[in-house]
Design an enzyme around this catalytic site. Structure first.
Site, mmCIF file in Angstrom:
data_model
loop_
_atom_site.group_PDB
_atom_site.id
_atom_site.type_symbol
_atom_site.label_atom_id
_atom_site.label_comp_id
_atom_site.label_asym_id
_atom_site.label_seq_id
_atom_site.Cartn_x
_atom_site.Cartn_y
_atom_site.Cartn_z
ATOM 1 N N CYS A 85 0.855 -1.164 0.011
ATOM 2 C CA CYS A 85 -0.072 0.015 -0.027
ATOM 3 C C CYS A 85 0.925 1.302 0.046
ATOM 4 O O CYS A 85 1.626 1.570 -1.087
ATOM 5 C CB CYS A 85 -0.876 -0.033 1.200
ATOM 6 S SG CYS A 85 -2.275 1.326 0.906
ATOM 7 N N HIS A 103 -3.449 -5.034 0.550
ATOM 8 C CA HIS A 103 -2.973 -5.549 1.689
ATOM 9 C C HIS A 103 -2.915 -7.045 1.614
ATOM 10 O O HIS A 103 -3.934 -7.694 2.310
ATOM 11 C CB HIS A 103 -3.570 -5.144 3.012
ATOM 12 C CG HIS A 103 -3.467 -3.474 3.358
ATOM 13 N ND1 HIS A 103 -2.616 -3.266 4.166
ATOM 14 C CD2 HIS A 103 -3.788 -2.554 2.516
ATOM 15 C CE1 HIS A 103 -2.507 -1.869 4.319
ATOM 16 N NE2 HIS A 103 -3.115 -1.343 3.428
ATOM 17 N N GLU A 129 -1.331 -9.150 3.629
ATOM 18 C CA GLU A 129 -1.253 -9.742 5.011
ATOM 19 C C GLU A 129 -2.696 -9.785 5.808
ATOM 20 O O GLU A 129 -2.796 -10.652 6.546
ATOM 21 C CB GLU A 129 -0.331 -8.571 5.852
ATOM 22 C CG GLU A 129 -1.184 -7.583 6.362
ATOM 23 C CD GLU A 129 -1.280 -6.330 5.532
ATOM 24 O OE1 GLU A 129 -1.990 -5.333 5.770
ATOM 25 O OE2 GLU A 129 -0.920 -6.501 4.285
#
Length: 237
Positions: free
Chosen positions: A114, A213, A215
């Protein structure tokens, strides 16, 4: 192979926990958990200002994640702030650029997430579009508050990103800015509205930026790819 050490850059913010309410170095746990789940050891990297700090850190790491966070200072790409650009963190900007400089010098594997992708582009001489809704006419990329937007992304066949995540996927995103220009990087994934969603450097080195994102998702293919590249780096440097 050695268990690779993966550096994760952190926020520096006012935070409250227990009886405390003070400045803190922090990062959502999902980053470290994703690194651990894919075989790496996470190491948090708060902003540092000492001369040589970035080089000293990179010398001890096997991989680096430039994490998400606040807007990049528009002065870094010679533009005035948009009305919606706010809260940039000069300490993070300087620290992460220094880490990327040191990583480039050693060939350290890097993943930008990001804001991290945006820092990578700006460091390379690129620029950002400061408010994506002005371009695409919707706020799907950042629906507000602490919610993630869901965006469908198509990757470019034959690229590193495509090999890690497939030809298309739905991603979690939370950004109101995006990369406009990215010298030295190939554009390798886009949303349906044309927003650049991933870029990568040519060659064998893992050097990738994504606007989403990874994760937060059950499929952490990008982080797994970084950790594998870091393990090879650890064994061959």
């Amino acid at each position: 192979m050695a268990v690779p050490l993966i550096g994760l850059t952190t926020y520096r913010e006012q935070a409250a926990w227990g009886v405390w309410d003070q400045r803190a170095d922090l990062l959502p746990t999902q980053y470290a958990a994703a690194v651990e789940a894919t075989g790496g050891v996470p190491v948090l990297l708060p902003p540092a200002t000492q001369t040589g700090a970035a080089e000293a850190v990179v010398a001890r790491l096997d991989g680096l994640v430039i994490s998400g966070g606040a807007d990049v200072d528009p002065e870094r790409y010679d533009e005035a702030p948009h009305a919606r650009t706010a809260g940039w963190r000069p300490d993070r900007d300087a620290w992460e650029v220094a880490l990327l400089d040191a990583a480039d010098a050693t060939g350290l594997p890097v993943l930008g997430v990001c804001r991290g992708m945006q820092v990578m582009a700006v460091r390379a001489g690129g620029a950002l579009d400061q408010h994506v809704p002005d371009l695409v006419g919707h706020e799907q990329h950042s629906p507000g508050g602490d919610a993630f937007g869901s965006v469908d992304v198509v990757t470019t066949p034959g690229t590193r990103v495509a090999a890690l995540v497939g030809d298309r996927l739905a991603v979690n995103c939370h950004h109101h800015q995006s990369v406009r220009t990215h010298p030295g990087f190939a554009a390798v994934a886009h949303a349906a509205d044309g927003t650049l969603e991933a870029m990568e450097a040519a060659g064998d080195r893992f050097c990738v930026g994504v606007q989403w994102h990874p994760e937060t998702a059950a499929d952490v293919g990008l982080l797994a790819g970084l950790v594998r590249a870091a393990a090879v780096y650890a064994d061959t440097r």
